[in-house]
Design a protein around this motif. Sequence first.
Motif, PDB file in Angstrom:
ATOM      1  N   THR A   1      -3.515  12.813   2.767  1.00 26.28           N
ATOM      2  CA  THR A   1      -2.791  13.071   1.525  1.00 26.28           C
ATOM      3  C   THR A   1      -1.792  11.944   1.265  1.00 26.28           C
ATOM      4  O   THR A   1      -1.388  11.224   2.197  1.00 26.28           O
ATOM      5  CB  THR A   1      -2.008  14.398   1.587  1.00 26.28           C
ATOM      6  OG1 THR A   1      -1.143  14.372   2.717  1.00 26.28           O
ATOM      7  CG2 THR A   1      -2.939  15.574   1.695  1.00 26.28           C
ATOM      8  N   LYS A   2      -1.424  11.782   0.021  1.00 21.30           N
ATOM      9  CA  LYS A   2      -0.426  10.756  -0.331  1.00 21.30           C
ATOM     10  C   LYS A   2       0.941  11.216   0.111  1.00 21.30           C
ATOM     11  O   LYS A   2       1.272  12.393   0.049  1.00 21.30           O
ATOM     12  CB  LYS A   2      -0.418  10.548  -1.852  1.00 21.30           C
ATOM     13  CG  LYS A   2      -1.652   9.861  -2.366  1.00 21.30           C
ATOM     14  CD  LYS A   2      -1.549   9.668  -3.846  1.00 21.30           C
ATOM     15  CE  LYS A   2      -2.831   9.052  -4.386  1.00 21.30           C
ATOM     16  NZ  LYS A   2      -2.819   8.931  -5.847  1.00 21.30           N
ATOM     17  N   TYR A   3       1.743  10.261   0.551  1.00 23.30           N
ATOM     18  CA  TYR A   3       3.125  10.519   0.943  1.00 23.30           C
ATOM     19  C   TYR A   3       4.004  10.316  -0.282  1.00 23.30           C
ATOM     20  O   TYR A   3       3.898   9.316  -0.975  1.00 23.30           O
ATOM     21  CB  TYR A   3       3.537   9.557   2.053  1.00 23.30           C
ATOM     22  CG  TYR A   3       5.006   9.602   2.378  1.00 23.30           C
ATOM     23  CD1 TYR A   3       5.540  10.648   3.090  1.00 23.30           C
ATOM     24  CD2 TYR A   3       5.859   8.584   1.962  1.00 23.30           C
ATOM     25  CE1 TYR A   3       6.886  10.703   3.399  1.00 23.30           C
ATOM     26  CE2 TYR A   3       7.208   8.618   2.265  1.00 23.30           C
ATOM     27  CZ  TYR A   3       7.708   9.679   2.982  1.00 23.30           C
ATOM     28  OH  TYR A   3       9.044   9.727   3.277  1.00 23.30           O
ATOM     29  N   ARG A   4       4.843  11.258  -0.535  1.00 28.06           N
ATOM     30  CA  ARG A   4       5.774  11.156  -1.666  1.00 28.06           C
ATOM     31  C   ARG A   4       7.193  11.280  -1.139  1.00 28.06           C
ATOM     32  O   ARG A   4       7.516  12.212  -0.421  1.00 28.06           O
ATOM     33  CB  ARG A   4       5.498  12.244  -2.692  1.00 28.06           C
ATOM     34  CG  ARG A   4       4.157  12.071  -3.333  1.00 28.06           C
ATOM     35  CD  ARG A   4       4.002  13.031  -4.480  1.00 28.06           C
ATOM     36  NE  ARG A   4       2.694  12.795  -5.072  1.00 28.06           N
ATOM     37  CZ  ARG A   4       1.982  13.710  -5.657  1.00 28.06           C
ATOM     38  NH1 ARG A   4       2.423  14.931  -5.750  1.00 28.06           N
ATOM     39  NH2 ARG A   4       0.813  13.417  -6.170  1.00 28.06           N
TER      40      ARG A   4
ATOM     41  N   GLY B   1       0.810  -1.211   0.000  1.00 31.11           N
ATOM     42  CA  GLY B   1       0.000   0.000   0.000  1.00 31.11           C
ATOM     43  C   GLY B   1       0.844   1.262   0.000  1.00 31.11           C
ATOM     44  O   GLY B   1       1.957   1.291   0.501  1.00 31.11           O
ATOM     45  N   GLN B   2       0.287   2.289  -0.587  1.00 30.28           N
ATOM     46  CA  GLN B   2       0.965   3.586  -0.622  1.00 30.28           C
ATOM     47  C   GLN B   2       0.825   4.267   0.734  1.00 30.28           C
ATOM     48  O   GLN B   2      -0.243   4.284   1.328  1.00 30.28           O
ATOM     49  CB  GLN B   2       0.335   4.456  -1.693  1.00 30.28           C
ATOM     50  CG  GLN B   2       0.821   5.879  -1.672  1.00 30.28           C
ATOM     51  CD  GLN B   2       1.252   6.351  -3.033  1.00 30.28           C
ATOM     52  OE1 GLN B   2       0.853   5.796  -4.010  1.00 30.28           O
ATOM     53  NE2 GLN B   2       2.064   7.364  -3.050  1.00 30.28           N
ATOM     54  N   LYS B   3       1.922   4.842   1.215  1.00 25.73           N
ATOM     55  CA  LYS B   3       1.871   5.563   2.489  1.00 25.73           C
ATOM     56  C   LYS B   3       1.117   6.863   2.306  1.00 25.73           C
ATOM     57  O   LYS B   3       1.165   7.492   1.255  1.00 25.73           O
ATOM     58  CB  LYS B   3       3.278   5.844   3.005  1.00 25.73           C
ATOM     59  CG  LYS B   3       3.989   4.614   3.473  1.00 25.73           C
ATOM     60  CD  LYS B   3       5.315   4.958   4.081  1.00 25.73           C
ATOM     61  CE  LYS B   3       6.023   3.686   4.499  1.00 25.73           C
ATOM     62  NZ  LYS B   3       7.337   3.959   5.060  1.00 25.73           N
ATOM     63  N   LYS B   4       0.406   7.247   3.364  1.00 26.57           N
ATOM     64  CA  LYS B   4      -0.360   8.488   3.354  1.00 26.57           C
ATOM     65  C   LYS B   4      -0.120   9.233   4.652  1.00 26.57           C
ATOM     66  O   LYS B   4       0.230   8.651   5.666  1.00 26.57           O
ATOM     67  CB  LYS B   4      -1.851   8.193   3.194  1.00 26.57           C
ATOM     68  CG  LYS B   4      -2.182   7.541   1.872  1.00 26.57           C
ATOM     69  CD  LYS B   4      -3.654   7.352   1.703  1.00 26.57           C
ATOM     70  CE  LYS B   4      -3.897   6.733   0.335  1.00 26.57           C
ATOM     71  NZ  LYS B   4      -5.280   6.568   0.053  1.00 26.57           N
ATOM     72  N   TYR B   5      -0.300  10.539   4.586  1.00 31.99           N
ATOM     73  CA  TYR B   5      -0.277  11.383   5.770  1.00 31.99           C
ATOM     74  C   TYR B   5      -1.700  11.710   6.164  1.00 31.99           C
ATOM     75  O   TYR B   5      -2.540  11.959   5.315  1.00 31.99           O
ATOM     76  CB  TYR B   5       0.420  12.723   5.491  1.00 31.99           C
ATOM     77  CG  TYR B   5       1.907  12.695   5.547  1.00 31.99           C
ATOM     78  CD1 TYR B   5       2.579  12.388   6.728  1.00 31.99           C
ATOM     79  CD2 TYR B   5       2.655  13.015   4.424  1.00 31.99           C
ATOM     80  CE1 TYR B   5       3.965  12.390   6.771  1.00 31.99           C
ATOM     81  CE2 TYR B   5       4.040  13.018   4.468  1.00 31.99           C
ATOM     82  CZ  TYR B   5       4.683  12.704   5.645  1.00 31.99           C
ATOM     83  OH  TYR B   5       6.046  12.712   5.687  1.00 31.99           O
TER      84      TYR B   5
ATOM     85  N   LYS C   1       2.011   9.354   9.562  1.00 33.61           N
ATOM     86  CA  LYS C   1       2.321   8.708   8.296  1.00 33.61           C
ATOM     87  C   LYS C   1       1.904   7.253   8.461  1.00 33.61           C
ATOM     88  O   LYS C   1       2.313   6.591   9.417  1.00 33.61           O
ATOM     89  CB  LYS C   1       3.806   8.820   7.971  1.00 33.61           C
ATOM     90  CG  LYS C   1       4.170   8.252   6.619  1.00 33.61           C
ATOM     91  CD  LYS C   1       5.577   8.592   6.151  1.00 33.61           C
ATOM     92  CE  LYS C   1       6.654   8.337   7.133  1.00 33.61           C
ATOM     93  NZ  LYS C   1       8.011   8.481   6.575  1.00 33.61           N
TER      94      LYS C   1
ATOM     95  N   LYS D   1       0.246   3.470   6.296  1.00 36.72           N
ATOM     96  CA  LYS D   1      -0.157   2.757   5.085  1.00 36.72           C
ATOM     97  C   LYS D   1      -1.658   2.520   5.078  1.00 36.72           C
ATOM     98  O   LYS D   1      -2.246   2.295   4.042  1.00 36.72           O
ATOM     99  CB  LYS D   1       0.569   1.412   4.980  1.00 36.72           C
ATOM    100  CG  LYS D   1       2.022   1.535   4.618  1.00 36.72           C
ATOM    101  CD  LYS D   1       2.646   0.187   4.420  1.00 36.72           C
ATOM    102  CE  LYS D   1       4.106   0.345   4.051  1.00 36.72           C
ATOM    103  NZ  LYS D   1       4.760  -0.937   3.844  1.00 36.72           N
ATOM    104  N   ASN D   2      -2.265   2.530   6.258  1.00 44.00           N
ATOM    105  CA  ASN D   2      -3.694   2.254   6.348  1.00 44.00           C
ATOM    106  C   ASN D   2      -4.392   3.338   7.176  1.00 44.00           C
ATOM    107  O   ASN D   2      -4.516   3.211   8.394  1.00 44.00           O
ATOM    108  CB  ASN D   2      -3.920   0.870   6.963  1.00 44.00           C
ATOM    109  CG  ASN D   2      -5.361   0.434   6.860  1.00 44.00           C
ATOM    110  OD1 ASN D   2      -6.228   1.184   6.416  1.00 44.00           O
ATOM    111  ND2 ASN D   2      -5.633  -0.782   7.278  1.00 44.00           N
TER     112      ASN D   2
END
Length: 108
Positions: A101-104, A2-6, A20, A22-23
Amino acid sequence: MGQKKYITFHYKNLLVSKYKTKNPNDIMKLGNELILNGLRNNKPLSLQKIVMKNYMNLFHYRRLNKLKVSSKDHRFFVSCFLGLIKLKELEEDNSTGYIITKYRNPKI
């Protein structure tokens, strides 16, 4: 994977907490868990609301004045924040709310 998110939490025009993860759903469940735990321990909702509001104001004061807060303090603040939203005691507006928001990763 999964993409990490804030998830950022704003209270009274102040960024008070940032996670931060993933879920995000795991974080979003904290309010429900806090309320249910209180009810299981015979704490009426009216008392829970007072305690949650007081804790949020104390936490806000500490963050505003750059006083030390632990990760446990952050987690309890988020639990209170989401619990009060669930109980419709806290409304999101221009100064209070949360954002996912998505973590980049920064490119080097």
